[in-house]
Design a protein around this motif. Structure first.
Motif, short mmCIF file in Angstrom:
data_model
loop_
_atom_site.label_atom_id
_atom_site.label_comp_id
_atom_site.label_asym_id
_atom_site.label_seq_id
_atom_site.Cartn_x
_atom_site.Cartn_y
_atom_site.Cartn_z
N GLY A 1 0.80 -1.05 -0.04
CA GLY A 1 0.11 0.07 0.04
C GLY A 1 0.91 1.18 0.09
O GLY A 1 0.14 2.32 0.22
N SER A 2 2.08 1.17 -0.37
CA SER A 2 2.89 2.43 -0.34
C SER A 2 2.50 3.53 -1.42
O SER A 2 2.61 4.92 -1.15
CB SER A 2 4.38 2.17 -0.44
OG SER A 2 4.63 1.52 -1.85
N TRP A 3 1.93 2.98 -2.57
CA TRP A 3 1.53 3.84 -3.61
C TRP A 3 0.41 4.40 -2.97
O TRP A 3 -0.02 5.59 -3.30
CB TRP A 3 1.37 3.00 -4.69
CG TRP A 3 2.51 2.75 -5.68
CD1 TRP A 3 3.79 2.70 -5.36
CD2 TRP A 3 2.71 2.69 -7.10
NE1 TRP A 3 4.79 2.46 -6.13
CE2 TRP A 3 4.09 2.50 -7.46
CE3 TRP A 3 1.79 2.85 -8.10
CZ2 TRP A 3 4.74 2.45 -8.76
CZ3 TRP A 3 2.36 2.55 -9.50
CH2 TRP A 3 3.61 2.21 -9.81
N VAL B 1 -6.86 -2.34 -4.86
CA VAL B 1 -6.92 -3.79 -4.84
C VAL B 1 -5.79 -4.61 -4.75
O VAL B 1 -4.70 -4.18 -5.75
CB VAL B 1 -7.97 -4.25 -5.90
CG1 VAL B 1 -7.48 -3.68 -7.22
CG2 VAL B 1 -8.32 -5.69 -5.86
N ASP B 2 -5.63 -5.68 -4.23
CA ASP B 2 -4.34 -6.73 -4.35
C ASP B 2 -4.94 -7.95 -4.11
O ASP B 2 -5.86 -8.29 -3.22
CB ASP B 2 -3.54 -6.29 -3.41
CG ASP B 2 -2.18 -6.74 -3.92
OD1 ASP B 2 -1.16 -6.03 -4.37
OD2 ASP B 2 -2.08 -8.14 -3.51
N LEU B 3 -4.36 -9.04 -4.47
CA LEU B 3 -4.45 -10.25 -3.89
C LEU B 3 -4.06 -10.42 -2.49
O LEU B 3 -4.95 -11.18 -1.94
CB LEU B 3 -3.23 -11.52 -4.77
CG LEU B 3 -3.76 -11.77 -6.30
CD1 LEU B 3 -2.36 -12.46 -6.55
CD2 LEU B 3 -4.97 -12.39 -6.20
N HIS C 1 -0.59 0.71 -11.86
CA HIS C 1 -0.67 -0.82 -11.86
C HIS C 1 0.96 -0.97 -11.46
O HIS C 1 1.78 -0.67 -12.16
CB HIS C 1 -0.91 -1.38 -13.06
CG HIS C 1 -0.57 -2.62 -12.93
ND1 HIS C 1 0.29 -3.34 -14.12
CD2 HIS C 1 -1.31 -3.84 -12.44
CE1 HIS C 1 0.39 -4.58 -13.94
NE2 HIS C 1 -0.50 -4.83 -12.88
N ASP C 2 1.19 -1.66 -10.33
CA ASP C 2 2.46 -2.10 -10.22
C ASP C 2 2.76 -3.31 -9.65
O ASP C 2 3.46 -3.98 -8.86
CB ASP C 2 2.79 -1.28 -8.68
CG ASP C 2 4.47 -1.28 -8.39
OD1 ASP C 2 5.03 -1.65 -9.31
OD2 ASP C 2 4.74 -1.14 -7.22
N GLY C 3 1.65 -4.22 -10.31
CA GLY C 3 1.74 -5.79 -10.27
C GLY C 3 2.89 -6.49 -10.72
O GLY C 3 3.45 -6.24 -11.73
C1 LIG Z 1 5.28 -4.88 -6.10
S1 LIG Z 1 3.83 -5.32 -5.24
C2 LIG Z 1 3.00 -3.80 -5.37
C3 LIG Z 1 3.49 -2.97 -4.14
C4 LIG Z 1 2.69 -1.85 -4.26
N1 LIG Z 1 2.69 -0.89 -5.29
C5 LIG Z 1 3.27 -0.62 -3.14
O1 LIG Z 1 3.54 0.38 -3.36
O2 LIG Z 1 3.06 -1.19 -2.02
C6 LIG Z 1 2.90 -6.36 -6.71
C7 LIG Z 1 1.66 -6.89 -6.03
O3 LIG Z 1 1.26 -7.32 -7.02
C8 LIG Z 1 0.34 -8.11 -6.37
N2 LIG Z 1 -0.45 -9.04 -7.54
C9 LIG Z 1 0.21 -9.90 -8.39
N3 LIG Z 1 -0.74 -10.45 -9.26
C10 LIG Z 1 -2.10 -9.84 -8.83
C11 LIG Z 1 -3.34 -10.21 -9.23
N4 LIG Z 1 -3.58 -10.97 -10.19
N5 LIG Z 1 -4.37 -9.45 -8.72
C12 LIG Z 1 -3.97 -8.44 -7.73
N6 LIG Z 1 -2.95 -8.23 -7.46
C13 LIG Z 1 -1.70 -9.04 -7.72
C14 LIG Z 1 0.95 -8.82 -5.61
O4 LIG Z 1 0.09 -9.48 -4.52
C15 LIG Z 1 1.95 -7.79 -4.85
O5 LIG Z 1 1.25 -7.42 -3.67
#
Ligand SMILES: C[S@@+](CC[C@H](N)C(=O)[O-])C[C@H]1O[C@@H](n2cnc3c(N)ncnc32)[C@H](O)[C@@H]1O
Length: 807
Positions: free
Chosen positions: A56-58, A75-77, A116-118
């Motif tokens: 959640g830093s973004w 949203v995130d997994l 999107h940072d996924g």
């Molecule tokens: C690098 S982290 C994101 C960091 C975030 N931007 C932050 O600032 O804290 C990547 C994230 O993508 C999520 N992710 C990967 N595939 C996903 C999906 N299909 N749906 C939702 N989130 C997903 C992972 O759970 C992970 O938490």
């Protein structure tokens, strides 16, 4: 490039520490901060979607930067701990359920920004990941197309893989501006890149194929890779920008030596990896331990294994031979008839192995485009110059405006061509002419005996004199050029007095002796020294008793000036007349006859007529300026050997010479100087040269314009200096990537080259509260000018009158 570690302690870099300090949940926060600093999309957003947002830093950054009352849906997994001002939920962005939940939260609103940072396999729920990174990006784009408003921004992370270009292509179809950037906080070892897509086109209908991974990432069949070619013919390799292998986003790769020994394709390993490691795994590797102890495993082998990227053909062969020996010892099959590496002819295209290369290429591209731009500018400049030359040839502008003036007018060289002199062997003659003695018999009792004049005549004389002085004063005040002339005249007069002072000390000054040399009665060499021949001659006894020879010489030299003037006496008025002859000289003697100095005359050609009040230059030489066609013709004749100084002296004896001027009033002398003078023949070339010279002088811009041009140049130089300093600071900034530096510098350059829009001057009518005020009128910003109310009224009245007349 220093290799940053992605794992272990290496990941706890300054951004990690900074994130901890600032209370961000991940170092990734700085990536968004830096992206936003560059593109500034958060401040403008009121609704934001953060896809793949955990931890959640973004979201934290977005909540800080977005205006109060904005909506953030994340949203995130993985579960996200609550964040003030943000709605968070757990979900898979690839599912319809997630889409529906987002719709519930945003309702009818459209998002300004979708982030999107996924990254698959990163979150805790990695098992659920069925999509590759690129596919995940495509999924996020699908959501973005659904929720973004027109003109909105989509920021996504992509990896430099073979899917990178197709992805970029899709972005470009949907957004008006697509830029890929790597923020400084993104690790260099990571192949991640952020793409900022701005200006969503919001198409009414979108072909589903655009967002279908099968279509977007449709593979082209690749030829079989030829690793041997990679290793043995590196110079032949062609780059194919395929990027990183899927799931392998680091540039530094190492493999255990045992793998190298066991593999069936050793060349592939040599071509792909950076290091063959002898490091034992925690579970222990017996084969590796044996391998390390083998006598074949020499220090050289170990050294070669350390860095495969720096090895040459020879070292690769050593390693391959060593591998065969080890395999033999270990009882592994050995192919004796392995193809010789040198024979490998097929060349395959090799993908760039590290990001450094990608950045280098980007920089090269930027450099190329900058060079092309420069070339274009140069061509434009050349065209402009060419146009100016054509215009100049048509007499539309002057040579000075295009900086050609110093070359002198066309034909000037020909005018002073000494070749013809040499050909005719006349230079000696000229040299001899220089030291020609002049016997003057003009010296004598030239003082006018004062006749008997009656009282009335005297009075008339005095009145005429004072009237003339008054007239001259008025003329001087009217014209700055005349003022300059007067100053010059005064100077010369002063000098002249010094010259005739008793003892002749001034006349024998170093400065003067040089100028005297040309026409001196005694053959003095330059600098006041006698030439050997002359010294021997003057050493004779008969000269020893002669006192005041210098005085005599000086007077002679004065006469010499008059040689091409009209009067023979060394009085101020005669000086005046000599300058009217066309060669402006200093007080002592004319140097026009010196062949070596005629060259100097030509270089003096275009000097500013207003500038030198002092006829001497700094180094003490006379400042001679040829200003008439007659003088030019004479100089030409002397330079080409047609005339010697002796001829010039002879010419000086004419009916205008030896006139007694003592007691004659100034106005009379002036008038005589103008009209009663010898008309010397002039050549066509000389006339043309003088005409050209005056044309150039007349066409010079006025002082104000020159000053303005100078100011402009000075300001441009200052701007350039500022730019240089800024660029140097940028180059030294370690926190920025090379690419960003290049972009920043390019930005600065384009900003500096842009012209500032002209500020409009606001006209303030001096009435009411503004009447008679001294400073800035109230409520007026920027440039202003106070105008008289009457003027406006007058204009209106005129209009009214004109209208009335029409009727
Ligand atoms: C690098 S982290 C994101 C960091 C975030 N931007 C932050 O600032 O804290 C990547 C994230 O993508 C999520 N992710 C990967 N595939 C996903 C999906 N299909 N749906 C939702 N989130 C997903 C992972 O759970 C992970 O938490």
């Amino acid at each position: 490039m220093a290799i940053q570690k992605k794992h272990g302690k290496g990941r706890l870099d300054k951004w990690y520490k900074l994130a901890k300090e600032k209370g961000y949940r991940a170092r990734a926060a700085f990536k968004l901060i830096q992206l936003n600093k560059k593109y500034g999309f958060l401040e403008k957003s009121r609704v934001l979607l953060d896809l793949c947002a955990a931890p959640g830093s973004w979201c934290q950054v977005a909540a800080e930067c977005m205006p109060a009352g904005s909506l953030i849906v994340a949203v995130d997994l993985a579960p996200i701990k609550p964040i003030p001002r943000a709605i968070t939920f757990q979900g898979d962005i690839t599912t319809d359920k997630c889409r529906a939940t987002i719709r519930q939260h945003v309702k009818h609103l459209r998002a300004d920004t979708v982030l999107h940072d996924g990254a698959p396999n990163v979150g805790v729920a990695w098992v659920q990941d069925a999509f590759s990174q690129a596919e995940l990006v495509l999924q996020s784009l699908k959501l973005a197309t659904e929720f973004l408003k027109e003109g909105g921004t989509f920021v996504t992370k992509v990896f430099r893989s073979k899917d990178y270009n197709p992805l970029l292509w899709v972005f470009k179809q949907l957004f008006s501006s697509v830029e890929a950037t790597k923020p400084p906080s993104s690790r260099n070892v990571s192949a991640e890149i952020f793409v900022v897509c701005r200006g969503f086109k919001a198409p009414k209908r979108l072909d589903p194929k655009f967002l279908d991974p099968k279509h977007v990432f449709a593979e082209l069949t690749d030829p079989t890779p030829n690793h041997e070619a990679k290793v043995f013919n590196p110079e032949k390799k062609k780059r194919k920008r395929e990027g990183y292998e899927e799931g392998d986003y680091t540039q530094y790769k190492e493999i255990s030596v045992t793998e190298f020994i066991n593999t069936t394709d050793p060349i592939a390993i040599l071509g792909t990896y950076n290091r063959l490691s002898f490091q034992q795994s925690p579970s222990g590797d017996l084969a590796l331990a044996t391998l390390a102890r083998l006598e074949e495993t020499t220090d050289e082998i170990r050294l070669c294994c350390e860095d495969l990227k720096v090895l040459g053909k020879k070292e690769f062969r050593i390693l391959l031979r060593w591998r065969l020996k080890v395999r033999e010892k270990f009882g592994l099959s050995v192919k004796r008839n392995q193809p010789k590496p040198e024979e490998a002819e097929e060349v395959t295209e090799i993908a760039p192995l590290d990001e450094e290369l990608a950045i280098q290429e980007e920089l090269e591209r930027l450099r190329d485009s900058a060079n092309a731009k420069k070339k274009k500018e140069r061509r434009k400049e050349n065209e402009r110059k060419h146009r100016e030359i054509v215009r100049m040839q048509m007499n539309m502008i002057t040579p000075m405006e295009i900086g050609m003036e110093q070359n002198g007018p066309v034909g000037a060289e020909a005018l002073f061509e000494l070749k013809t002199v040499d050909r005719a062997n006349a230079s000696d003659k000229i040299m001899a002419g220089k030291s020609a003695n002049l016997e003057s018999d003009s010296e004598g009792d030239s003082t006018m005996s004062e006749g008997e004049t009656d009282e009335g005549e005297d009075q008339l004389e005095r009145e005429l004199d004072s009237m003339y002085e008054l007239y001259q004063e008025q003329m001087d005040n009217r014209d700055s050029t005349l003022r300059a002339k007067k100053a010059r005249k005064d100077y010369e007069t002063e000098e002249w007095e010094g010259f005739s002072s008793p003892g002749g000390s001034q006349a024998s000054d170093d400065d003067d002796s040089e100028s005297e040399a040309s026409f001196h009665a005694t053959p003095r060499a330059q600098g006041g020294q006698l030439s050997n021949k002359a010294a021997l001659f003057f050493d004779q006894d008969i000269f020893h008793d002669l006192g005041g020879i210098h005085d005599f010489d000086d007077e002679d030299s004065a006469i010499e000036v008059e040689g091409h003037g009209n009067f023979s006496e060394g009085t101020p008025s005669t000086k005046k007349l000599s300058s009217s002859d066309g060669i402006k000289t200093g007080p002592k003697a004319s140097k026009a006859v010196k062949a070596q100095e005629t060259a100097e005359l030509s270089s003096k050609y275009d000097e500013d007529p207003e500038e030198p009040l002092d006829p001497r230059r700094k180094e003490g030489r006379l400042d001679i300026n040829i200003i008439t066609a007659e003088a030019m013709a004479l100089a030409q004749q002397i330079a080409t050997g047609e005339k010697t100084s002796q001829d010039v002296v002879d010419d000086g004896f004419n009916k205008y010479a030896f006139r007694d001027v003592d007691g004659l009033p100034d106005w009379f002398l002036d008038d005589e100087g103008k009209h009663s003078r010898l008309n010397r023949p002039i050549t066509k070339a000389a006339a043309a040269a003088i005409k050209e010279k005056w044309r150039a002088i007349n066409a010079r811009p006025i002082k104000k314009v020159l000053e303005a041009k100078g100011r402009k140049k000075y300001k441009a130089a200052q701007r350039l200096e500022k730019l240089r300093k800024k660029s140097a600071l940028l180059v030294d900034d370690e926190g920025m990537s090379e690419r960003d530096k290049a972009q920043e510098i390019a930005k600065l350059m384009s900003k500096a080259s842009k012209k500032k829009p002209k500020q409009n001057v606001k006209l303030v009518v001096a009435k009411g509260g503004n009447r008679g005020i001294a400073g800035r009128p109230r409520g007026v910003k920027g440039k202003y000018k106070i105008v008289d109310a009457r003027l406006k009224k007058d204009v209106r009245a005129q209009k009214r009158l004109a209208k009335a007349k029409k009727r």
